[in-house]
Structure formats: C-alpha cells, structure tokens
Design a protein around this motif. Structure first.
Motif, PDB file in Angstrom:
ATOM      1  N   ALA A  90      53.463  42.226   6.045  1.00 30.83           N
ATOM      2  CA  ALA A  90      54.735  42.465   6.737  1.00 30.83           C
ATOM      3  C   ALA A  90      55.872  41.658   6.124  1.00 30.83           C
ATOM      4  N   SER A  91      55.546  40.497   5.547  1.00 31.62           N
ATOM      5  CA  SER A  91      56.600  39.629   5.003  1.00 31.62           C
ATOM      6  C   SER A  91      56.593  39.537   3.477  1.00 31.62           C
ATOM      7  N   GLY A  92      55.706  40.256   2.847  1.00 29.04           N
ATOM      8  CA  GLY A  92      55.636  40.186   1.386  1.00 29.04           C
ATOM      9  C   GLY A  92      54.291  40.631   0.864  1.00 29.04           C
ATOM     10  N   PHE A  93      53.543  39.687   0.262  1.00 29.18           N
ATOM     11  CA  PHE A  93      52.291  40.051  -0.400  1.00 29.18           C
ATOM     12  C   PHE A  93      51.259  38.938  -0.221  1.00 29.18           C
ATOM     13  N   GLN A  94      50.001  39.350  -0.295  1.00 27.40           N
ATOM     14  CA  GLN A  94      48.883  38.409  -0.246  1.00 27.40           C
ATOM     15  C   GLN A  94      48.051  38.579  -1.504  1.00 27.40           C
ATOM     16  N   ILE A  95      47.711  37.470  -2.141  1.00 26.22           N
ATOM     17  CA  ILE A  95      46.894  37.477  -3.345  1.00 26.22           C
ATOM     18  C   ILE A  95      45.620  36.685  -3.081  1.00 26.22           C
ATOM     19  N   THR A  96      44.480  37.273  -3.463  1.00 27.88           N
ATOM     20  CA  THR A  96      43.179  36.624  -3.326  1.00 27.88           C
ATOM     21  C   THR A  96      42.622  36.330  -4.713  1.00 27.88           C
ATOM     22  N   THR A  97      42.019  35.161  -4.879  1.00 27.19           N
ATOM     23  CA  THR A  97      41.468  34.771  -6.178  1.00 27.19           C
ATOM     24  C   THR A  97      39.952  34.960  -6.205  1.00 27.19           C
ATOM     25  N   ASP A  98      39.370  34.729  -7.378  1.00 26.51           N
ATOM     26  CA  ASP A  98      37.926  34.882  -7.544  1.00 26.51           C
ATOM     27  C   ASP A  98      37.129  33.862  -6.747  1.00 26.51           C
ATOM     28  N   THR A  99      37.771  32.764  -6.342  1.00 25.65           N
ATOM     29  CA  THR A  99      37.096  31.771  -5.509  1.00 25.65           C
ATOM     30  C   THR A  99      37.478  31.927  -4.031  1.00 25.65           C
ATOM     31  N   LYS A 100      38.051  33.072  -3.703  1.00 25.30           N
ATOM     32  CA  LYS A 100      38.397  33.440  -2.315  1.00 25.30           C
ATOM     33  C   LYS A 100      39.566  32.642  -1.749  1.00 25.30           C
ATOM     34  N   ASN A 101      40.314  31.960  -2.596  1.00 26.26           N
ATOM     35  CA  ASN A 101      41.558  31.349  -2.124  1.00 26.26           C
ATOM     36  C   ASN A 101      42.580  32.441  -1.869  1.00 26.26           C
ATOM     37  N   ILE A 102      43.380  32.246  -0.835  1.00 32.77           N
ATOM     38  CA  ILE A 102      44.377  33.248  -0.460  1.00 32.77           C
ATOM     39  C   ILE A 102      45.760  32.605  -0.476  1.00 32.77           C
ATOM     40  N   PHE A 103      46.691  33.269  -1.146  1.00 34.16           N
ATOM     41  CA  PHE A 103      48.075  32.809  -1.225  1.00 34.16           C
ATOM     42  C   PHE A 103      48.994  33.969  -0.852  1.00 34.16           C
ATOM     43  N   THR A 104      50.135  33.644  -0.265  1.00 30.52           N
ATOM     44  CA  THR A 104      51.103  34.680   0.085  1.00 30.52           C
ATOM     45  C   THR A 104      52.454  34.351  -0.528  1.00 30.52           C
ATOM     46  N   ALA A 105      53.250  35.383  -0.702  1.00 28.17           N
ATOM     47  CA  ALA A 105      54.579  35.207  -1.285  1.00 28.17           C
ATOM     48  C   ALA A 105      55.477  36.354  -0.874  1.00 28.17           C
ATOM     49  N   LYS A 106      56.783  36.105  -0.975  1.00 29.96           N
ATOM     50  CA  LYS A 106      57.758  37.160  -0.696  1.00 29.96           C
ATOM     51  C   LYS A 106      57.834  38.158  -1.843  1.00 29.96           C
ATOM     52  N   LYS A 107      57.669  37.657  -3.088  1.00 28.36           N
ATOM     53  CA  LYS A 107      57.783  38.498  -4.275  1.00 28.36           C
ATOM     54  C   LYS A 107      56.625  38.201  -5.228  1.00 28.36           C
ATOM     55  N   LEU A 108      56.323  39.184  -6.078  1.00 24.10           N
ATOM     56  CA  LEU A 108      55.290  39.031  -7.085  1.00 24.10           C
ATOM     57  C   LEU A 108      55.844  39.344  -8.471  1.00 24.10           C
ATOM     58  N   ILE A 109      55.386  38.577  -9.459  1.00 21.65           N
ATOM     59  CA  ILE A 109      55.655  38.889 -10.860  1.00 21.65           C
ATOM     60  C   ILE A 109      54.318  38.950 -11.584  1.00 21.65           C
ATOM     61  N   PHE A 110      54.043  40.088 -12.213  1.00 25.33           N
ATOM     62  CA  PHE A 110      52.819  40.221 -13.001  1.00 25.33           C
ATOM     63  C   PHE A 110      53.151  40.032 -14.475  1.00 25.33           C
ATOM     64  N   ALA A 111      52.548  38.999 -15.055  1.00 24.61           N
ATOM     65  CA  ALA A 111      52.696  38.729 -16.485  1.00 24.61           C
ATOM     66  C   ALA A 111      51.291  38.647 -17.076  1.00 24.61           C
ATOM     67  N   THR A 112      50.502  39.654 -16.765  1.00 24.37           N
ATOM     68  CA  THR A 112      49.054  39.628 -16.969  1.00 24.37           C
ATOM     69  C   THR A 112      48.593  40.196 -18.304  1.00 24.37           C
ATOM     70  N   GLY A 113      49.502  40.743 -19.098  1.00 29.67           N
ATOM     71  CA  GLY A 113      49.122  41.228 -20.410  1.00 29.67           C
ATOM     72  C   GLY A 113      48.202  42.432 -20.366  1.00 29.67           C
ATOM     73  N   ILE A 114      47.639  42.735 -21.521  1.00 26.29           N
ATOM     74  CA  ILE A 114      46.717  43.852 -21.645  1.00 26.29           C
ATOM     75  C   ILE A 114      45.435  43.394 -22.313  1.00 26.29           C
ATOM     76  N   LYS A 115      44.400  44.203 -22.192  1.00 24.06           N
ATOM     77  CA  LYS A 115      43.104  43.907 -22.810  1.00 24.06           C
ATOM     78  C   LYS A 115      42.866  44.912 -23.915  1.00 24.06           C
ATOM     79  N   ASP A 116      42.788  44.426 -25.156  1.00 23.62           N
ATOM     80  CA  ASP A 116      42.524  45.304 -26.291  1.00 23.62           C
ATOM     81  C   ASP A 116      41.069  45.756 -26.268  1.00 23.62           C
ATOM     82  N   ILE A 117      40.862  47.026 -26.591  1.00 17.35           N
ATOM     83  CA  ILE A 117      39.512  47.587 -26.651  1.00 17.35           C
ATOM     84  C   ILE A 117      39.132  47.703 -28.126  1.00 17.35           C
ATOM     85  N   MET A 118      38.233  46.861 -28.553  1.00 11.64           N
ATOM     86  CA  MET A 118      37.870  46.803 -29.964  1.00 11.64           C
ATOM     87  C   MET A 118      37.061  48.033 -30.381  1.00 11.64           C
TER      88      MET A 118
END
Length: 303
Positions: A90-118
């Motif tokens: 309702a107020s933005g976004f929720q992000i969950t990590t691989d260790t089940k930590n949860i963080f929330t934010a009003k805005k998100l920026i994805f700078a995650t790159g790409i994965k090359d397929i060899m």
C-alpha cells in the motif's frame, strides 16, 4: 517491520549503476539500502576502458572506490545478499532476500545487470571479457591491428564487420555453421577482404583466458589474438517482471529517458535496461535514475 528495515529507496544491484544511483540519493539525504550479491558480470575482465579518469583500472578497483565513496553518506546502507522476491504494498514495495530478510521502500531501483548465456564452445567462458570481447570501444584499442575474429552470423556479423574494421584489417567472420548473411551483406564483406568461415567451432585454445587459436569440429585450427562475440542473455533478476515491468524485444527492461520502468515507482538502470554495455554508460544511467527518483519524491512531498 522495524524502522531500520524501511527506506526511501531500495537499490537492487551494487555495481556501477547501483552505486551511482546510491551516490545521487545519498547526497539528496535519502535513506537508501543497496542490496548486492557481489557477482558482477565483468568479474574476470582484466581492465576497464573508455571511462574518463578510470581508464585502464580493473573493474574491481573502480567498484571498490565507488563503494567507499558512497559509504561516506550516512543515510546509505549496504546489505550483502541476494534479493529473491518483490511485491507491491500500500505504501510502496517489499523486498525479500535469500536469507528471508524483509525490507520495504517507497521506491525501487533495479541495477541488476544481465546474465550472459555462454555458447557450447569449450574455453569460451574462460576467455569471456579477456580475449573474447563484445565492445570495441571498451577493448578494441588493446587488440588494434591484431589478427581478430567475429563470432556471429547474419545482421550481427555484418554490423560487427563494419565496426571492427576500424580497429583492424586482419579480420575474419566465423558463423559457426551455415551463413545467414544476405547476398548483399556477403558481397560487401568480401569487397573489404574479410573472409567468412562457416565451419563449426568446438573449442578455444587459450592461456589464462588469452586465446591462441580456435579449433573447429574437423580439428583444423585458426590462430587469433581476439574474437568479438555477442552471446545471448537473460535478466539477472526476475523481480522486475514479478512486479509487472515490461521487457522490450531485446529482453531488456523497458525504460524511458529518465530510467522509469512501466511500473510506477520502479526504475531500472545499467545493463539490464540498455544495450550499451559499458561502465561509463552504467554510471550515467545510475546517476539519472537516482536523481529522477529523488526529484519525484520532492514533488510528491511539496503538494
């Protein structure tokens, strides 16, 4: 949810684009979390070029200094881990990590790159970013006038031939199977004395990533100093699609000139949203994304 787990902005991806966005937002006094798993796609590239003031530095040197500088802004926090899921709240976004930590934010920026397929060519992955290269502006000067190959077919091979000929006249196209170049493209290529080899490639003989020759399926060889290639890729992170961000025909996150995705409040920058795979371009896109996120938040607060 603890207050310290809520942020103005979460940046997913802490390489060049993500750190650049983090600097813009830190200087704007925003509470920022940068989540990064420490696996940039250019990890084995020995040197980065065509980035003013940083020419010739290793990618690790550049990112280490960048992280140190961003870390001086006390509203920026770092989290070493992998973001695995994202949801709209309702107020933005929720992000969950691989260790089940949860963080929330009003805005998100994805700078995650790409994965090359060899491709299925032994030695290709070991040479990727070292002597199997994708960008002449990043690496072409270091192999100028050398015996150079192009591993591509069709229009990609033709474009590379036009471009790479600026750096070397000793150029050969390897289509790794039957050529799909048009007759007109083939004639233009041969006019410039560029050979087209249609044999299938089985492996690359190299020393610590520096290629010496390619070996064909028929066991014949061809000596080379470097070869240009543009392997297929996929998004390194699936969360933008989970949130509804559209991809373009190339498989990149669709953004506008301000790095806004098709989902309100979500931005993307760097290799995941641009075909221009260069450190300088990633830094520029991150700077724009961070500035535009802050600009939008100031406008919303001023109503």
């Amino acid at each position: 949810m603890r207050d310290r787990d809520h942020f103005d902005v979460i940046i997913i991806g802490g390489s060049y684009a993500g750190l650049s966005a983090g600097m813009s937002l830190g200087r704007a006094l925003r509470n920022v979390l940068i989540i990064d798993s420490g696996k940039p796609c250019n990890l084995q590239t020995p040197h980065s070029h065509n980035f003013i003031t940083q020419d010739g530095k290793t990618p690790k040197e550049i990112s280490t200094l960048a992280k140190q500088q961003v870390g001086k802004y006390d509203t920026v926090r770092f989290y070493n881990g992998l973001a695995t899921a994202g949801t709209k709240t309702a107020s933005g976004f929720q992000i969950t990590t691989d260790t089940k930590n949860i963080f929330t934010a009003k805005k998100l920026i994805f700078a995650t790159g790409i994965k090359d397929i060899m491709p299925d060519i032994a030695g290709f992955a070991a040479c990727w970013g070292i002597s199997v290269i994708h960008c002449p502006y990043c690496h072409g000067y270091e192999v100028k006038h050398e015996k150079t190959g192009i591993l591509a077919n069709g229009n990609v091979a033709f474009h590379y031939a036009q471009l790479i000929r600026n750096w070397t006249n000793d150029l050969t196209i390897f289509t790794n199977g039957k050529s799909t170049l048009t007759q007109e493209e083939t004639e233009k290529i041969r006019k410039h004395h560029i050979e087209i080899v249609e044999k299938e490639i089985s492996s690359i003989n190299h020393q610590n990533g520096y290629m010496e020759e390619i070996i064909f399926a028929d066991q014949s060889t061809f000596g080379l100093k470097a070869i240009y290639s543009r392997p297929s890729f996929e998004q390194h992170c699936g969360i933008p699609e989970q949130l509804g961000c559209e991809l373009n025909e190339q498989g990149l996150i669709k953004v506008d000139m301000f790095q806004r995705t098709t989902v309100e409040g979500v931005f993307a920058c760097g290799d995941n949203a641009s075909p221009l795979r260069a450190v300088a371009n990633a830094v520029s896109a991150g700077n724009i994304a961070g500035s535009m996120v802050n600009n939008g938040m100031t406008e919303q607060a001023f109503k």
